[in-house]
Write a protein that holds these residues in place. Sequence first.
Motif, short mmCIF file in Angstrom:
data_model
loop_
_atom_site.label_atom_id
_atom_site.label_comp_id
_atom_site.label_asym_id
_atom_site.label_seq_id
_atom_site.Cartn_x
_atom_site.Cartn_y
_atom_site.Cartn_z
N ASP A 59 -19.44 -52.83 4.03
CA ASP A 59 -18.04 -53.02 4.84
C ASP A 59 -16.75 -53.13 3.73
O ASP A 59 -16.87 -53.93 3.17
N PRO A 60 -16.24 -52.04 3.71
CA PRO A 60 -15.06 -51.85 2.77
C PRO A 60 -13.97 -53.02 3.16
O PRO A 60 -13.39 -53.55 2.04
N VAL A 61 -13.76 -53.57 4.14
CA VAL A 61 -12.77 -54.43 4.80
C VAL A 61 -13.22 -55.94 4.11
O VAL A 61 -12.60 -56.54 3.17
N ALA A 62 -14.54 -56.11 3.97
CA ALA A 62 -15.26 -57.42 3.66
C ALA A 62 -15.31 -57.33 1.90
O ALA A 62 -14.85 -58.51 1.27
N TYR A 63 -15.58 -56.28 1.50
CA TYR A 63 -15.68 -55.95 -0.02
C TYR A 63 -14.00 -56.31 -0.47
O TYR A 63 -13.75 -56.95 -1.47
N SER A 64 -13.25 -55.66 0.13
CA SER A 64 -11.80 -55.58 -0.20
C SER A 64 -11.25 -57.22 -0.30
O SER A 64 -10.20 -57.45 -0.98
N SER A 65 -11.54 -57.91 0.76
CA SER A 65 -11.16 -59.22 0.84
C SER A 65 -11.61 -59.93 -0.57
O SER A 65 -10.78 -60.92 -1.04
N PHE A 66 -12.59 -59.73 -0.89
CA PHE A 66 -13.35 -60.38 -2.28
C PHE A 66 -12.59 -59.70 -3.43
O PHE A 66 -12.38 -60.61 -4.31
N VAL A 67 -12.27 -58.71 -3.47
CA VAL A 67 -11.50 -58.08 -4.74
C VAL A 67 -10.06 -58.80 -4.78
O VAL A 67 -9.60 -59.24 -5.76
N VAL A 94 -27.87 -59.98 -6.02
CA VAL A 94 -26.50 -59.79 -6.15
C VAL A 94 -26.32 -58.28 -5.63
O VAL A 94 -26.81 -57.40 -6.09
N VAL A 95 -25.40 -58.39 -4.76
CA VAL A 95 -25.19 -56.93 -3.96
C VAL A 95 -24.02 -56.45 -4.59
O VAL A 95 -23.87 -55.06 -4.61
N LYS A 96 -23.08 -56.87 -5.42
CA LYS A 96 -21.91 -56.26 -6.18
C LYS A 96 -21.57 -57.13 -7.13
O LYS A 96 -22.01 -58.25 -7.18
N ARG A 97 -20.82 -56.69 -8.01
CA ARG A 97 -20.10 -57.26 -8.98
C ARG A 97 -18.68 -57.04 -9.21
O ARG A 97 -18.46 -55.94 -9.27
N ILE A 98 -17.96 -58.01 -8.83
CA ILE A 98 -16.45 -57.61 -8.74
C ILE A 98 -15.71 -58.50 -10.17
O ILE A 98 -15.57 -59.78 -10.05
#
Length: 99
Positions: A59-67, A94-98
């Motif tokens: 979900d790009p919205v969920a991801y961008s909120s963490f960014v 770990v699904v992403k690394r920001i």
Amino acid sequence: MNHEIVYQTNINENEVNKIAKAFTKETFFDDSITKYIYLEKIDNNYEISISCNESISYDPVAYSSFVELRKNMQKDFPDNKIIFKPVVKDLNNVVKRIE
């Protein structure tokens, strides 16, 4: 809410409190749901594992909120790099690394 920060022994309580204050300032720590994070300090970096649901991976919205959260918190830590590691179900997933 009783948000929980689990951290390594190489991090002092003042550092943990500063991280908690930054999460509160950015309204990540709020009254809606209890949040759990795991805090590691590697060299001068704070690596923060955040328990998430699977939507963070697609979900790009969920991801961008963490960014955005990481970017805003970074301002409070000019001498330390903030790295988010969203995890699903356990710390090894770990699904992403920001950064």
